[in-house]
Design a protein around this motif. Structure first.
Motif, short mmCIF file in Angstrom:
data_model
loop_
_atom_site.label_atom_id
_atom_site.label_comp_id
_atom_site.label_asym_id
_atom_site.label_seq_id
_atom_site.Cartn_x
_atom_site.Cartn_y
_atom_site.Cartn_z
N ILE A 142 -72.21 2.26 77.48
CA ILE A 142 -73.57 2.42 77.99
C ILE A 142 -73.75 1.54 79.22
O ILE A 142 -73.64 0.30 79.14
CB ILE A 142 -74.61 2.04 76.91
N ARG A 163 -82.73 -0.28 81.95
CA ARG A 163 -82.45 1.14 81.78
C ARG A 163 -81.00 1.34 81.38
O ARG A 163 -80.12 0.55 81.74
CB ARG A 163 -82.74 1.91 83.08
N PHE A 164 -80.75 2.43 80.64
CA PHE A 164 -79.42 2.75 80.12
C PHE A 164 -79.08 4.19 80.47
O PHE A 164 -79.95 5.06 80.44
CB PHE A 164 -79.38 2.56 78.61
N ASP A 165 -77.80 4.44 80.79
CA ASP A 165 -77.43 5.80 81.19
C ASP A 165 -77.17 6.71 79.99
O ASP A 165 -77.12 7.94 80.15
CB ASP A 165 -76.22 5.78 82.11
N LEU A 166 -77.00 6.12 78.80
CA LEU A 166 -76.81 6.89 77.57
C LEU A 166 -77.80 6.39 76.52
O LEU A 166 -78.22 5.23 76.58
CB LEU A 166 -75.38 6.76 77.05
N PRO A 167 -78.16 7.22 75.56
CA PRO A 167 -79.14 6.80 74.56
C PRO A 167 -78.65 5.62 73.72
O PRO A 167 -77.49 5.58 73.31
CB PRO A 167 -79.32 8.05 73.69
N SER A 195 -85.09 5.89 74.22
CA SER A 195 -83.78 5.34 73.89
C SER A 195 -83.00 4.93 75.13
O SER A 195 -81.93 4.33 75.02
CB SER A 195 -82.97 6.36 73.08
N ARG A 196 -83.56 5.20 76.32
CA ARG A 196 -82.87 4.86 77.57
C ARG A 196 -83.63 3.87 78.42
O ARG A 196 -83.20 3.55 79.53
CB ARG A 196 -82.62 6.13 78.40
N GLU A 197 -84.76 3.36 77.94
CA GLU A 197 -85.55 2.45 78.77
C GLU A 197 -86.39 1.51 77.91
O GLU A 197 -87.09 1.94 77.00
CB GLU A 197 -86.45 3.23 79.72
#
Length: 396
Positions: A142, A163-167, A195-197
């Motif tokens: 992630i 922020r994340f690029d995957l859940p 789940s991404r922020e």
């Protein structure tokens, strides 16, 4: 010859005075002769670690520890060779005889763990162990991004955003490794928008001049079948307090800087069918010389309200859906009188230049006078939630 031989075998040794020598007397009295003491046994140091020597496929969420039995661990050094060929040292802490790494592991690399200890005789013993970590693809990791960025100067309404690029399926596991500290200290909490922020904001607006430090130590942290790809840090500063209060019933915007009202500006808001949202908004971007397009708010050519591409000199973004506080010289005659825009808050070119100069990302625009509320996730709507509701958004 035989007598000499007999004498040699049976005669008593005498001193020059004819008396038996001391050595002969001692031998005859049966006194024991002295012998050297045996050397004490020194037990070798027994090295202990939660990673076996020459291990392969070690999970990246392992935090390496090391200790020593039959001795005192005095030093430990963990390092790895990156995929670019660089040697990277991993910091750690030695406490109460146990060394603990300060970070989790990188995937697909070779580590070396060098240990030194004093054995029971005070001598130094050393050993170096190696191991390899499990390989991971980008689909297994992630990516992490933190804002505001390092060195930023932002307004009192700017939250910390990760922020994340995957859940992230295990939000609690990640949140345990995400921290915000400030000087002066202010109480705050995380809130997961999805789940991404995740956002962190204080209970009330930041105090001007606050220094904020963010750590997201997510490298190797597990979330379901995925792992954090890296750790992130950021340090930024809160600027002066700037709060604009827009009243779309009176068509005015009052600007306060550090608590003092400094300017009143005529405005126009959204006309019927394009109502401007009420609520606390945060400036997320500043742009100049842009072109406003009807398509960005969902209008197609030929539909009611459609307008041709329109150049704008000064613009501050308020929502993801397309609301700006911007210069609108075509509506100066309506500013301060009525709402005629497609949802943006319009001001003159002169006032637009002043606003652009005096406002920064993170400043507050608090709009009232309409029945259309701000919604979470449309820009930064964080301050529209009560503190109790905000805290419920934490995973911990």
């Amino acid at each position: 010859m035989s007598v000499l031989a007999a004498s040699a075998c049976t005669s008593q040794a005498t001193a020059d005075n004819g008396k038996p020598s001391a050595s002969a007397s001692a031998s005859q009295t049966g006194s024991p002769s002295e012998s050297p003491s045996p050397s004490p046994t020194v037990d070798p140091v027994v090295w202990k670690s939660n990673v076996s020597e020459d291990a392969t496929g070690v999970a990246v969420n392992t935090r390496v520890t090391a200790a020593a039995d039959a001795g005192d661990l005095t030093q430990a050094a963990l390092s790895y060779v990156s995929k670019k060929g660089n040697t990277v040292e991993v910091k750690g802490k030695l406490e109460a005889g146990t060394w603990t790494a300060g970070d989790l592991l990188e995937p697909g690399v070779k580590y070396a763990l060098a240990l030194s200890a004093k054995n029971s005789s005070g001598e130094t013993e050393k050993v170096t162990r190696t191991f390899r970590t499990a390989n991971l693809t980008l689909d297994d990791q992630i990516y992490v991004a933190v804002s505001p960025g390092d060195g930023a100067d932002v307004g009192i309404g700017m939250p910390v955003i990760v922020r994340f690029d995957l859940p992230v399926t295990d939000k609690a596991a990640f949140e345990k490794h995400m921290a915000v500290t400030s000087s002066p200290a202010q109480a705050g909490s995380w809130y997961w928008l999805s789940s991404r922020e995740a956002h962190w904001r204080p209970k009330s607006y930041w105090k001007p001049g606050t220094k904020v430090n963010v750590t997201a130590e997510l490298n190797g942290v597990q979330s379901g079948r995925l792992y954090g790809e890296m750790s992130r840090t950021s340090s930024f500063t809160i600027g002066r307090s700037v709060i604009a209060k827009v009243n779309l019933k009176t068509h005015e915007m009052n600007v306060a800087i550090n608590g003092k009202n400094v300017k009143t500006i005529p405005v126009t808001g959204g006309m019927p069918g394009f109502t401007t949202r009420s609520g606390v908004k945060v400036i997320t971007d500043k742009v100049t010389n842009i072109t406003m397009k009807a398509e960005t708010i969902g209008l197609k050519k030929g539909e009611k309200g459609y307008y041709p591409d329109t150049p704008v000199k000064w613009a501050l973004r308020l929502t993801n859906s397309g609301e700006f506080l911007h210069s609108a010289p075509w509506s100066v005659g309506d500013q301060g009188r009525r709402n005629v825009s497609h949802g943006c808050t319009g001001i003159s070119n002169t006032n637009g230049a002043w606003v652009y100069e005096n406002f920064k990302i993170g400043d507050i625009v608090d709009t009232t006078g309409t029945d259309r509320p701000m919604t979470m996730g449309n820009g930064i709507a964080d301050w529209n939630l009560s503190w109790a509701a905000w805290q419920k958004g934490s995973a911990l």
